[in-house]
Enzyme design. Structure first.
Site, PDB file in Angstrom:
ATOM      1  N   ASP A 219      16.000  57.456  16.602  1.00 11.69           N
ATOM      2  CA  ASP A 219      16.889  57.156  17.724  1.00 11.69           C
ATOM      3  C   ASP A 219      18.140  58.012  17.540  1.00 11.69           C
ATOM      4  OD1 ASP A 219      18.696  56.106  19.551  1.00 11.69           O
ATOM      5  OD2 ASP A 219      18.175  54.019  19.131  1.00 11.69           O
TER       6      ASP A 219
ATOM      7  N   HIS B 251      15.717  55.957  21.551  1.00 15.02           N
ATOM      8  CA  HIS B 251      16.499  54.804  21.979  1.00 15.02           C
ATOM      9  C   HIS B 251      15.755  53.945  22.998  1.00 15.02           C
ATOM     10  CE1 HIS B 251      20.227  52.640  21.941  1.00 15.02           C
ATOM     11  NE2 HIS B 251      20.410  52.747  23.242  1.00 15.02           N
TER      12      HIS B 251
ATOM     13  N   TYR C 121      23.910  41.656  27.722  1.00 13.07           N
ATOM     14  CA  TYR C 121      24.348  43.013  27.382  1.00 13.07           C
ATOM     15  C   TYR C 121      25.872  43.041  27.205  1.00 13.07           C
ATOM     16  CZ  TYR C 121      24.673  48.088  27.312  1.00 13.07           C
ATOM     17  OH  TYR C 121      24.927  49.380  26.940  1.00 13.07           O
TER      18      TYR C 121
END
Length: 698
Positions: A635, A670, A472
């Site tokens: 999203d 999302h 990430y």
């Protein structure tokens, strides 16, 4: 003849003559029209792309077997951490394959639980999810937010807990907000935006959040405006009532910057104004609790790994605490440690502090004067969370998990220090068959980066193991050990699961975070690439067997690394990624990320951003890894145009034989609140794709 026996034929994506000038640099944007998700042309493009993708996936023999295995393993009871308000306990539970977890209440831990709200009954396909929940202090009312199709927008309602009936209250246009009740139970504070354009509400930027008080039983139009700043369109407000009910603490945020302001309002004097306690964005301040006018905060002020300070509001400091001379501005209670302070609360009149040591949890207890009492023994190297409750509570609950330990709920006695298992899941796998180790490897500049590696015991280090490297690296988010059914399926396929704790995260405090932001963002990609190289050098895998994956900011990570080092990876799975780094700030909450990425409108920051933007660094004639991009058609966090445009450009420039696919979920956002059925289908498709592309015997 199957899809695998012939080259894939991708839909033709129309190109337009669109060029933008960034500080003298001409940048074409031929797929700009894909930014409108609701146009007939975009919808036709989505259908055509999905037809290619699912046509390909449908011909993978292992796909159905993987889906069945995921479904079988997923079918176990999952419990959330119990919490208490008034004389009632509350907890979430999923029977196994329910699309959404159900919220239960009970009057004692031994009583019969009662369903408080079951989101599965709110839609046929499970796409209405329960978001934030706030229980009044007397346990009589619940304010709750509902999200539809994964949107960040929530509509709030109020439920009578005893009868289960909803009151007339209906609040709209709530986003990035919880709710906090006043102690009389008559109403709560929350934040909202002005009503957006209905047609473009999933794309338009979000500015000018306002803090309101809502009295139950009244229409939203009568809500009282507590605080707004027409001169600060980017400011957002989070209001929380102190445990003693005397103060409203207002945390002011600006984008995703980890620094915030602290204001407060005296609720014992209804006409009192909001007081600015700290009005400089100099550090992060998290309110812990108070002793009358003495406020305790967790902060990284001059302490990047965090500490606890106290501020006497009867003798308020200057509006800034920064600077070397802190004498008289505050009192340090718990000094900064080598470990990273993640969160802290007060139970049994003691601080309960959660630390990260090399990305795994330590829990320590301190007296209110800061004296260390003890460390809570955890079952192993994993992640623990919970420890919620009121200041004088002598019991609490926490959850513990690791890569091979399903989320287990413990009951903890603050007086005796004893932990007992309260809820333990029964999952159809044997944790003794697997092992996890933590390694540290050097990045390009020599920085040591931690990585967790999990696999079946007896793994042969011959360079032939299919390996899934996840990362990430942003927004101060820490990647810590956690259990995943999906990962069990991957491990059973003979796979290696690796998580790299990259700079940009919060594993080692704010300095580690800042080392991966703005002009330092390339450090994040270098850390990830170095992790891949370490796995190859140490014979875990080889490029043809190595897949990289990440979502959102992690999708950007994957996109940047596959464009910088396409030969290093066999497959790439970028999910809901930020791929167009020149226009990310023009949609919904994207403007808020400039504190993390910098802004392409800034002449000094533009070259760095342009230099790694995945969309703009695809090179014609390059053989890229097998790629399956995943996104959702609506999203409203990272708008799907990022993935749409990246997929179009990648299909155009890709010169290899490996597939370049985009899987576009419908009625989803999302990722938050995604129904279990959709989650399983998407995971089955991802693992099937890797089985095919990494040549795994399944």
């Amino acid at each position: 003849m199957t899809q695998f026996d012939r080259p894939l034929s991708y839909p033709t994506t129309r190109k337009i003559d669109q060029t933008d000038d960034y500080h003298g640099v001409k940048v074409p944007d031929p797929y700009r029209w894909l930014e409108n998700p609701d146009s007939e042309e975009t919808q036709a493009w989505v259908e055509a792309q999905n037809a290619v993708t699912f046509g390909y996936l449908n011909e993978i023999p292992a796909r159905e077997k993987i889906k069945q295995r995921l479904t079988q393993l997923w079918d176990y009871e999952k419990y959330g951490i119990p919490f208490k308000e008034g004389d009632r306990y509350f907890y979430y539970k999923n029977d196994g394959l329910q699309n959404q977890s159900v919220l239960y209440t009970l009057t004692s831990l031994d009583s019969e639980p009662k369903v408080l709200i079951d989101p599965n009954t709110l839609s046929e396909d499970g796409t209405v999810a329960l978001g934030s929940v706030a229980i009044s202090e007397d346990g009589k009312h619940m304010a709750y937010g509902l999200s539809t199709s994964g949107s960040d927008w929530q509509e709030w309602k109020v439920r009578d807990i005893e009868t289960g009936a909803d009151l007339s209250d209906h609040l709209k246009w709530v986003k990035f907000s919880g709710a906090s009740w006043t102690h009389d139970g008559k109403g709560f504070f929350y934040s909202r935006y002005d009503e957006p354009n209905e047609k473009s509400k999933h794309e338009d930027v979000n500015y000018y959040q306002k803090l309101f008080y809502h009295q139950i039983g009244t229409p939203q139009s009568e809500d009282v405006l507590i605080y707004d700043r027409p001169d600060q369109k980017e400011w957002g407000f989070s209001g929380g009532v102190t445990e003693d009910g005397k103060y409203l603490i207002v945390s002011v945020w600006q984008g995703t910057e980890t620094k915030n302001l602290i204001f407060y309002k005296d609720l014992t004097a209804p006409e009192s104004s909001v007081v600015e306690l700290i009005n400089e964005f100099e550090a992060e301040y998290s309110f812990i609790n108070n002793e009358g006018p003495l406020f305790w905060f967790q902060t990284d002020l001059n302490a990047p790994c965090g500490r606890v300070i106290a501020i006497d509001t009867n003798n308020p400091p200057p509006l800034s605490l920064a600077g070397d001379d802190s004498q008289g501005k505050f009192t340090e209670i718990i000094p900064e440690a080598a470990e990273t302070l993640q969160g802290i609360g007060i139970l049994n009149n003691q601080f309960v502090a959660s630390y990260l040591k090399d990305a795994y949890t330590q829990i320590k207890i301190f007296n209110l004067d800061g004296c260390f009492v003890r460390e809570i023994a955890l079952p192993g190297i994993g992640s623990a969370g919970g420890f919620d409750g009121k200041r004088h509570d002598t019991e609490t609950f926490y959850a513990y998990t690791s890569f091979t330990t399903p989320n287990t709920i413990y009951r903890y006695n603050m007086v005796t220090g004893e932990s007992t298992i309260y809820r333990q899941p029964n999952v159809d796998f044997n944790p003794d068959d697997y092992e996890t180790k933590q390694v540290f490897y050097p990045s390009k500049d020599g920085t040591q980066v931690p990585m967790f590696i999990t696999h079946k015991k007896g793994l042969q280090l011959d360079g032939n193991n299919p390996t899934y490297l996840y990362g990430y690296g942003g927004f101060g988010v820490s990647l810590t050990p956690s259990f995943s059914i999906s990962n069990v399926v991957w491990l059973d396929l003979g796979g290696v699961y690796a998580i790299a704790c990259l700079r940009g995260g919060g594993e080692y405090g704010e300095e580690w975070h800042q080392a991966g932001t703005k002009l330092n963002k390339q450090n994040v990609f270098d850390d990830f690439i170095a992790g891949a190289e370490w796995l190859i050098e140490n014979k875990y895998t080889k490029p043809a067997k190595l897949a990289i994956a990440g979502g959102s900011n992690g999708g950007l990570l994957v996109g940047a690394c596959m464009t910088q080092r396409p030969e290093l990876f066999g497959a790439a799975l970028p999910a809901v990624g930020v791929m167009d780094m020149l226009r990310f700030h023009k949609f919904t909450i994207g403007w808020a990320w400039t504190s993390e990425y910098g802004s392409p409108d800034n002449a000094e920051e533009f070259p760095t951003i342009y230099g790694y933007s995945p969309l703009h660094n695809l090179k014609p004639g390059t053989a890229y890894p097998a790629t399956m991009i995943t996104t959702a058609d609506h999203d409203d966090r990272v708008v799907p145009a990022h993935s749409f445009k990246f997929a179009s450009a990648l299909q155009e420039t890709h010169a290899g034989e490996k597939p370049v696919l985009i899987r576009i979920e419908t009625k989803a956002g999302h990722g938050g609140g995604k129904p279990t059925a959709k989650v399983i289908e998407e995971l089955a498709d991802e693992w099937a794709f890797l089985v095919r592309e990494l040549d795994i015997d399944a």
